[in-house]
Design an enzyme around this catalytic site. Structure first.
Site, PDB file in Angstrom:
ATOM      1  N   GLY A  68      47.391  40.560 -18.009  1.00 23.92           N
ATOM      2  CA  GLY A  68      46.387  39.529 -17.726  1.00 23.92           C
ATOM      3  C   GLY A  68      45.038  40.184 -17.497  1.00 23.92           C
ATOM      4  N   GLY A 115      51.132  39.719 -18.479  1.00 24.47           N
ATOM      5  CA  GLY A 115      50.812  38.467 -19.161  1.00 24.47           C
ATOM      6  C   GLY A 115      51.158  38.459 -20.635  1.00 24.47           C
ATOM      7  N   GLU A 138      53.970  45.596 -12.247  1.00 21.94           N
ATOM      8  CA  GLU A 138      53.183  44.933 -11.199  1.00 21.94           C
ATOM      9  C   GLU A 138      53.359  45.515  -9.801  1.00 21.94           C
ATOM     10  OE1 GLU A 138      53.469  42.420 -14.704  1.00 21.94           O
ATOM     11  OE2 GLU A 138      55.006  43.411 -13.501  1.00 21.94           O
ATOM     12  N   ASP A 146      55.782  38.716 -12.739  1.00 17.40           N
ATOM     13  CA  ASP A 146      55.657  37.259 -12.852  1.00 17.40           C
ATOM     14  C   ASP A 146      55.791  36.833 -14.309  1.00 17.40           C
ATOM     15  OD1 ASP A 146      53.106  38.272 -13.597  1.00 17.40           O
ATOM     16  OD2 ASP A 146      52.068  36.493 -12.861  1.00 17.40           O
TER      17      ASP A 146
END
Length: 347
Positions: A68, A115, A138, A146
């Site tokens: 991301g 992402g 992460e 996520d």
């Protein structure tokens, strides 16, 4: 075809295929809010369009997508406006891809992390080339796996998903295929030929004949057995205890333990619980759980500290709070998973 997204993402209709290309190579195709909204819009249109038999997602440059747009998230959060809406839309998109009714083919040549995983690995066909590298890193930046990692990782055999979540380690295409993260592997130089055939037939299975090649796993059997033994333990502290007992005589255990000890203690606890819980949850339930965690992470300390250390003051050592794995209480962890009431993710 314009679904928005500006110069960050391109949409084309080629034959019976809807083709999506990520076009931010200079930013390693990091996923932005604009890209998320445009892709969501395209998928809604293409799912209803009888002329579209298959969707393909690919990327320009040497990375599929390195994650991301972390710097933007950092700056917005620091300014007191954490971009919760970006994550809500991203997680809704991840869930949409998982339930997409047509074949969804991700062509991954290069790095895919964070992402980028969310817009590729929930599709029906996940094709990796010899240049592909997969990671969910992460925990190293004080965040958590996520974009549906709680749905993807728990089901991998031999506790391989828990290992990937708690270390953030990268794997190549052979391990991705062996573990089931990838559905197929193809040669980088044959991507264009495969795409031509897919666009013509609209049928991924047909197009893959003659292009799908075997890939040997990169991790040897003794290491996979060690991963299965250590990472199947019934708690995070048991995993660490298992690695500690083996470490003096075992290079893999020592190295893995050293890696885990550099990660955010809070992130490790949250990731362990999230991956454990995900085994019995649907994709939609996983996304709601992740959104609960996300809201707490954006209001916390370690995520901003992790980004500061990794990106702002490149290469400095993050000062995690709490600093030790044993300093994170069960109540601390529970708070990340508590319902959000009115603010729950709506899917």
């Amino acid at each position: 075809m314009d679904f928005g997204g500006g110069n960050e993402i391109r949409f084309e209709r080629l034959g019976s295929a809807g083709v999506v290309t990520l076009t931010r190579p200079q930013a390693l195709n990091a996923v932005t809010h604009r890209m998320v909204k445009a892709l969501d819009k395209a998928l809604r249109a293409w799912e209803r369009d009888d002329g579209v038999a298959v969707v393909v997602v690919k990327a320009e440059g040497r990375a599929f997508s390195a994650g991301g747009d972390i710097l933007h998230i950092y700056e917005a959060g620091r300014a007191g406006k954490p971009p919760v809406d970006f994550f809500a839309d991203e997680y809704r998109l991840n869930a949409r891809i998982a339930r997409f009714k047509k074949p969804y083919v991700a062509l991954i040549d290069g790095i895919v992390m964070g992402g980028g995983v969310g817009i590729s690995f929930h599709g029906s066909h996940r094709l990796l080339t010899e240049n592909a590298q997969f990671a969910m890193p992460e925990v190293g930046i004080g965040f958590f796996p996520d974009v549906g990692a709680s749905h993807l990782l728990p089901g991998l055999g031999g506790s391989f998903g828990m290992y990937l979540a708690l270390t953030g380690n990268r794997i190549r295409y052979g391990d991705a295929l062996w573990s089931g993260l990838a559905t197929h592997t193809i040669k980088a130089q044959e991507q264009a030929g495969f795409l031509d055939r897919l666009v013509g037939s609209g049928d991924p299975e047909l197009a893959l004949r003659g292009f799908s090649v075997p890939a040997r796993r990169e991790t040897d059997s003794p290491t996979l057995e060690a991963i299965a033994r250590h990472f199947a333990q019934p708690s995070l502290s048991d995993i660490i205890g298992s690695l500690e007992r083996a470490a003096p005589a075992d290079a893999f255990a020592a190295k893995t333990l050293a890696t885990i000890r550099t990660r955010s203690p809070t992130s490790l606890h949250v990731a362990w619980r999230e991956i454990s819980a995900g085994l019995t949850l649907s994709m939609d339930e996983c996304m709601r759980m992740e959104f609960r965690i996300l809201n707490r992470m954006l209001a916390g300390h370690d995520f901003y500290e992790g980004i500061r250390a990794a990106i702002i003051d490149k290469g400095s050592t993050p000062q995690w709070r709490p600093a030790g794995i044993d300093d994170v209480s069960a109540a601390d962890v529970d708070a990340y998973f508590a319902p959000l009431g009115e603010r729950e993710l709506k899917l």
